[in-house]
Design a protein around this motif. Structure first.
Motif, mmCIF file in Angstrom:
data_model
loop_
_atom_site.group_PDB
_atom_site.id
_atom_site.type_symbol
_atom_site.label_atom_id
_atom_site.label_comp_id
_atom_site.label_asym_id
_atom_site.label_seq_id
_atom_site.Cartn_x
_atom_site.Cartn_y
_atom_site.Cartn_z
ATOM 1 N N GLU A 136 0.822 -1.208 0.000
ATOM 2 C CA GLU A 136 0.000 0.000 0.000
ATOM 3 C C GLU A 136 0.858 1.260 0.000
ATOM 4 O O GLU A 136 0.480 2.280 -0.568
ATOM 5 N N ALA A 137 2.043 1.177 0.616
ATOM 6 C CA ALA A 137 2.945 2.333 0.660
ATOM 7 C C ALA A 137 3.448 2.682 -0.742
ATOM 8 O O ALA A 137 3.703 3.848 -1.045
ATOM 9 N N LYS A 138 3.636 1.669 -1.582
ATOM 10 C CA LYS A 138 4.130 1.805 -2.955
ATOM 11 C C LYS A 138 5.589 2.259 -3.034
ATOM 12 O O LYS A 138 6.340 1.796 -3.869
ATOM 13 N N VAL A 139 5.953 3.207 -2.181
ATOM 14 C CA VAL A 139 7.326 3.730 -2.179
ATOM 15 C C VAL A 139 7.961 3.473 -0.813
ATOM 16 O O VAL A 139 7.393 3.844 0.213
ATOM 17 N N THR A 140 9.139 2.841 -0.816
ATOM 18 C CA THR A 140 9.906 2.642 0.412
ATOM 19 C C THR A 140 11.142 3.533 0.366
ATOM 20 O O THR A 140 11.891 3.496 -0.614
ATOM 21 N N ALA A 141 11.326 4.334 1.390
ATOM 22 C CA ALA A 141 12.519 5.182 1.479
ATOM 23 C C ALA A 141 13.634 4.381 2.124
ATOM 24 O O ALA A 141 13.494 3.909 3.259
ATOM 25 N N VAL A 142 14.731 4.200 1.400
ATOM 26 C CA VAL A 142 15.876 3.435 1.892
ATOM 27 C C VAL A 142 16.847 4.423 2.536
ATOM 28 O O VAL A 142 17.519 5.193 1.849
ATOM 29 N N ILE A 143 16.919 4.415 3.852
ATOM 30 C CA ILE A 143 17.721 5.383 4.600
ATOM 31 C C ILE A 143 19.136 4.851 4.831
ATOM 32 O O ILE A 143 19.334 3.844 5.498
ATOM 33 N N ARG A 144 20.112 5.569 4.268
ATOM 34 C CA ARG A 144 21.522 5.187 4.415
ATOM 35 C C ARG A 144 22.320 6.472 4.656
ATOM 36 O O ARG A 144 22.626 7.203 3.708
ATOM 37 N N THR A 145 22.590 6.777 5.915
ATOM 38 C CA THR A 145 23.229 8.044 6.260
ATOM 39 C C THR A 145 24.485 7.853 7.113
ATOM 40 O O THR A 145 24.730 6.760 7.627
ATOM 41 N N GLU A 146 25.228 8.937 7.278
ATOM 42 C CA GLU A 146 26.494 8.885 8.012
ATOM 43 C C GLU A 146 26.299 8.845 9.526
ATOM 44 O O GLU A 146 27.155 8.366 10.262
ATOM 45 N N THR A 147 25.173 9.379 9.997
ATOM 46 C CA THR A 147 24.900 9.382 11.436
ATOM 47 C C THR A 147 23.447 8.996 11.696
ATOM 48 O O THR A 147 22.593 9.135 10.813
ATOM 49 N N MET A 148 23.175 8.521 12.901
ATOM 50 C CA MET A 148 21.811 8.163 13.258
ATOM 51 C C MET A 148 20.922 9.399 13.267
ATOM 52 O O MET A 148 19.761 9.351 12.851
ATOM 53 N N GLU A 149 21.454 10.534 13.742
ATOM 54 C CA GLU A 149 20.670 11.764 13.812
ATOM 55 C C GLU A 149 20.190 12.194 12.427
ATOM 56 O O GLU A 149 19.021 12.537 12.247
#
Length: 209
Positions: A11-24
């Motif tokens: 149902e979301a259709k789009v998944t944001a793949v989060i890949r960052t340098e810090t947790m914040e």
């Protein structure tokens, strides 16, 4: 439980793949994606303190939102993801060990596959959706070709999905798409308004299909 979670991803259709340098940065980028209308967030295990980020996002999410874990390579990582509260597991490859853990926990498993044989093996052992990865090396025409003889296969490309081609992917028959590059770059620049705008634009395009 697994079917309910799977339905949320679809149902979301789009998944944001989060890949960052810090947790914040990961948290703020995720928040901006949610504000922009994306309801499926995949926290990659290459992000520092990824497990804590999953916990934080779960604490403040709405019922519509689903939080998953990405870049899960083996059983140990899968167990850590489950303990952190991940509601689905994604990997760049198919792992029988990860698949078994996901099935036992009634969590959707989205393994990365490149060939039709890999896809059918993953499906045989219980994979919920096949992550076509890296999607930029294939394109919508590949999905269309695969689904001609195997129409029931659920495919989610990650890598190579853009605002310019997202509609082409859905027209080819994908179940959902994973996006990350533009969003994470904006997040690293602390331009969270741009992250929100990108999320809105992707959702608008996805809702057309």
């Amino acid at each position: 439980m697994q079917e309910e979670r799977l339905e949320k991803i679809k149902e979301a259709k789009v998944t944001a793949v989060i890949r960052t340098e810090t947790m914040e940065t990961g948290e703020k980028t995720s928040d901006a994606c949610l504000q922009g209308g994306i309801s499926s967030i995949e926290v990659t295990w290459t992000t520092p303190e990824a497990g804590e980020l999953v916990k934080k996002l779960n604490e403040k999410k709405t019922d519509k939102v689903i939080i998953g874990a990405g870049s899960i390579l083996d059983g140990e990582m899968a167990k850590e993801a489950v303990e952190s509260g991940a509601e689905y597991i994604v990997g760049p490859n198919f792992s029988r060990e990860v698949c078994d853990i996901a099935m036992k926990q009634e969590i959707p498993y989205l393994p990365g596959c490149m060939t039709i044989n890999e896809m059918l093996v993953a499906e045989k052992y219980g994979a919920s959706i096949i992550k076509l990865f890296p999607g930029n090396h294939f394109g919508p025409s590949f999905v269309k070709a695969v689904k001609a003889p195997i129409p029931h296969l659920s495919i989610m490309p990650t890598g190579g999905v853009s605002l310019e081609n997202i509609e082409d992917w859905f027209e080819a028959g994908v179940t959902a798409v994973g996006i990350g590059g533009e969003i994470n770059r904006a997040g690293e620049q602390q331009d969270y308004e741009k992250v929100k705008q990108l999320a809105e634009a992707y959702m608008e395009a996805a809702e057309k299909k």
